[in-house]
Design a protein around this motif. Structure first.
Motif, PDB file in Angstrom:
ATOM      1  N   MET A 180       0.914  -1.319   0.097  1.00 25.31           N
ATOM      2  CA  MET A 180      -0.141  -0.124   0.103  1.00 25.31           C
ATOM      3  C   MET A 180       0.797   1.161  -0.105  1.00 25.31           C
ATOM      4  N   ARG A 181       0.507   2.225  -0.606  1.00 17.48           N
ATOM      5  CA  ARG A 181       1.194   3.363  -0.704  1.00 17.48           C
ATOM      6  C   ARG A 181       0.455   4.543   0.287  1.00 17.48           C
ATOM      7  N   VAL A 182       1.258   5.383   0.891  1.00 14.32           N
ATOM      8  CA  VAL A 182       0.538   6.363   1.689  1.00 14.32           C
ATOM      9  C   VAL A 182       1.472   7.557   1.545  1.00 14.32           C
ATOM     10  N   LEU A 183       0.391   8.895   1.707  1.00  9.11           N
ATOM     11  CA  LEU A 183       1.294  10.068   1.320  1.00  9.11           C
ATOM     12  C   LEU A 183       1.577  10.726   2.878  1.00  9.11           C
ATOM     13  N   VAL A 184       2.462  10.937   3.275  1.00 10.15           N
ATOM     14  CA  VAL A 184       2.640  11.601   4.693  1.00 10.15           C
ATOM     15  C   VAL A 184       3.163  13.062   4.516  1.00 10.15           C
ATOM     16  N   PHE A 185       2.093  13.669   5.051  1.00  8.37           N
ATOM     17  CA  PHE A 185       2.116  15.337   4.901  1.00  8.37           C
ATOM     18  C   PHE A 185       2.883  15.856   6.311  1.00  8.37           C
ATOM     19  N   VAL A 186       3.589  16.602   5.999  1.00  9.64           N
ATOM     20  CA  VAL A 186       4.242  17.363   7.336  1.00  9.64           C
ATOM     21  C   VAL A 186       3.477  18.775   7.121  1.00  9.64           C
ATOM     22  N   LYS A 187       2.909  19.005   8.221  1.00  7.06           N
ATOM     23  CA  LYS A 187       1.983  20.167   8.497  1.00  7.06           C
ATOM     24  C   LYS A 187       3.001  21.345   8.492  1.00  7.06           C
ATOM     25  N   ALA A 188       2.544  22.488   8.082  1.00  9.82           N
ATOM     26  CA  ALA A 188       3.350  23.743   8.026  1.00  9.82           C
ATOM     27  C   ALA A 188       3.326  24.376   9.682  1.00  9.82           C
TER      28      ALA A 188
ATOM     29  N   ASP B 132       0.972  -2.052   5.520  1.00 11.04           N
ATOM     30  CA  ASP B 132      -0.457  -1.664   5.928  1.00 11.04           C
ATOM     31  C   ASP B 132      -0.043  -0.241   6.919  1.00 11.04           C
ATOM     32  N   MET B 133      -1.351   0.504   7.173  1.00  8.34           N
ATOM     33  CA  MET B 133      -1.226   1.584   7.823  1.00  8.34           C
ATOM     34  C   MET B 133      -0.538   1.419   9.272  1.00  8.34           C
ATOM     35  N   ASP B 134      -0.421   0.413  10.010  1.00  2.37           N
ATOM     36  CA  ASP B 134       0.177   0.243  11.220  1.00  2.37           C
ATOM     37  C   ASP B 134       1.822   0.392  10.878  1.00  2.37           C
ATOM     38  N   GLU B 135       2.326  -0.151   9.854  1.00  2.00           N
ATOM     39  CA  GLU B 135       3.473  -0.018   9.292  1.00  2.00           C
ATOM     40  C   GLU B 135       3.903   1.427   9.259  1.00  2.00           C
ATOM     41  N   ALA B 136       3.133   2.205   8.387  1.00  2.85           N
ATOM     42  CA  ALA B 136       3.229   3.685   8.166  1.00  2.85           C
ATOM     43  C   ALA B 136       3.187   4.425   9.446  1.00  2.85           C
ATOM     44  N   VAL B 137       2.586   4.121  10.463  1.00  2.00           N
ATOM     45  CA  VAL B 137       2.497   4.661  11.611  1.00  2.00           C
ATOM     46  C   VAL B 137       3.754   4.415  12.434  1.00  2.00           C
ATOM     47  N   ALA B 138       4.166   3.189  12.296  1.00  6.62           N
ATOM     48  CA  ALA B 138       5.223   2.949  13.026  1.00  6.62           C
ATOM     49  C   ALA B 138       6.554   3.754  12.555  1.00  6.62           C
TER      50      ALA B 138
ATOM     51  N   VAL C 126       2.135  15.436  11.613  1.00  7.28           N
ATOM     52  CA  VAL C 126       2.366  14.663  10.352  1.00  7.28           C
ATOM     53  C   VAL C 126       0.993  13.978  10.189  1.00  7.28           C
ATOM     54  N   GLU C 127       0.544  13.984   8.947  1.00  2.00           N
ATOM     55  CA  GLU C 127      -0.648  13.313   8.520  1.00  2.00           C
ATOM     56  C   GLU C 127      -0.255  12.158   7.578  1.00  2.00           C
ATOM     57  N   ILE C 128      -1.013  10.991   7.727  1.00  2.87           N
ATOM     58  CA  ILE C 128      -0.595   9.865   6.764  1.00  2.87           C
ATOM     59  C   ILE C 128      -2.035   9.661   6.079  1.00  2.87           C
ATOM     60  N   ARG C 129      -1.831   9.700   4.743  1.00  2.19           N
ATOM     61  CA  ARG C 129      -3.016   9.260   3.978  1.00  2.19           C
ATOM     62  C   ARG C 129      -2.971   8.162   2.902  1.00  2.19           C
ATOM     63  N   PRO C 130      -3.577   7.189   2.861  1.00  2.06           N
ATOM     64  CA  PRO C 130      -3.423   6.017   1.554  1.00  2.06           C
ATOM     65  C   PRO C 130      -4.034   6.575   0.461  1.00  2.06           C
ATOM     66  N   PHE C 131      -3.264   6.152  -0.432  1.00  5.08           N
ATOM     67  CA  PHE C 131      -3.515   6.321  -1.940  1.00  5.08           C
ATOM     68  C   PHE C 131      -4.734   5.491  -2.276  1.00  5.08           C
ATOM     69  N   PHE C 132      -5.858   5.746  -3.201  1.00  3.20           N
ATOM     70  CA  PHE C 132      -6.628   5.008  -3.774  1.00  3.20           C
ATOM     71  C   PHE C 132      -5.624   4.051  -4.634  1.00  3.20           C
ATOM     72  N   GLU C 133      -5.699   3.019  -4.762  1.00  5.69           N
ATOM     73  CA  GLU C 133      -5.012   2.032  -5.693  1.00  5.69           C
ATOM     74  C   GLU C 133      -5.926   1.508  -6.776  1.00  5.69           C
TER      75      GLU C 133
END
Length: 141
Positions: free
Chosen positions: A1-9, A86-92, A107-114
């Motif tokens: 799964m691909r995720v986009l990790v945003f760093v908030k300003a 998975d999302m758990d790995e992204a959070v880790a 930081v915000e993590i959002r999954p891509f639509f695949e």
């Protein structure tokens, strides 16, 4: 799964204050860990919103809004794309990331639509095509 990790300003990032040399080094080391773990896909920092534009869509009408934009905490200062199981790995991974800003950061993590998420809208050819090199080639059913 691909995720986009945003760093908030932050106020600093919106004012163009660069990270410290120590923060750069810590982020470089963390990025190298992501690369070695085959998680890293891409990343970039973004210039302050004063250099950005927003396009407001209303039906067929378009309106360009010049930056800066209010509420720095609602803006994005940078991003990473990660390939994780998975999302758990992204959070880790995100919890291991050095603080991207001075002070409090978010930081915000959002999954891509695949393709599988969009199966009802895609052709069989598009579903079976490899992800790389398919830009502009996803057929609509």
């Amino acid at each position: 799964m691909r995720v986009l990790v945003f760093v908030k300003a932050s106020e600093d990032s919106e004012n163009g204050v660069p990270p410290t040399a120590e923060a750069w080094a810590a982020m470089d080391a963390f990025t190298e860990e992501l690369v070695q773990a085959d998680v890293f896909v891409a990343a970039a920092g973004l210039k302050p919103s004063v250099e950005g534009k927003r396009i407001l869509y209303h039906g067929a009408e378009r309106r360009v809004i010049d930056g800066p934009f209010a509420e720095a905490r609602e803006l994005v200062a940078g991003f990473s794309i990660w390939e994780v199981k998975d999302m758990d790995e992204a959070v880790a991974w995100a919890k291991r990331c050095p603080n991207p800003m001075s002070g409090t950061s978010e930081v915000e993590i959002r999954p891509f639509f695949e393709a599988a998420d969009l199966a009802e809208f895609l052709t069989e050819e598009a579903l079976s095509a490899p992800r790389e090199g398919t830009r502009g080639k996803l057929g609509v059913a």
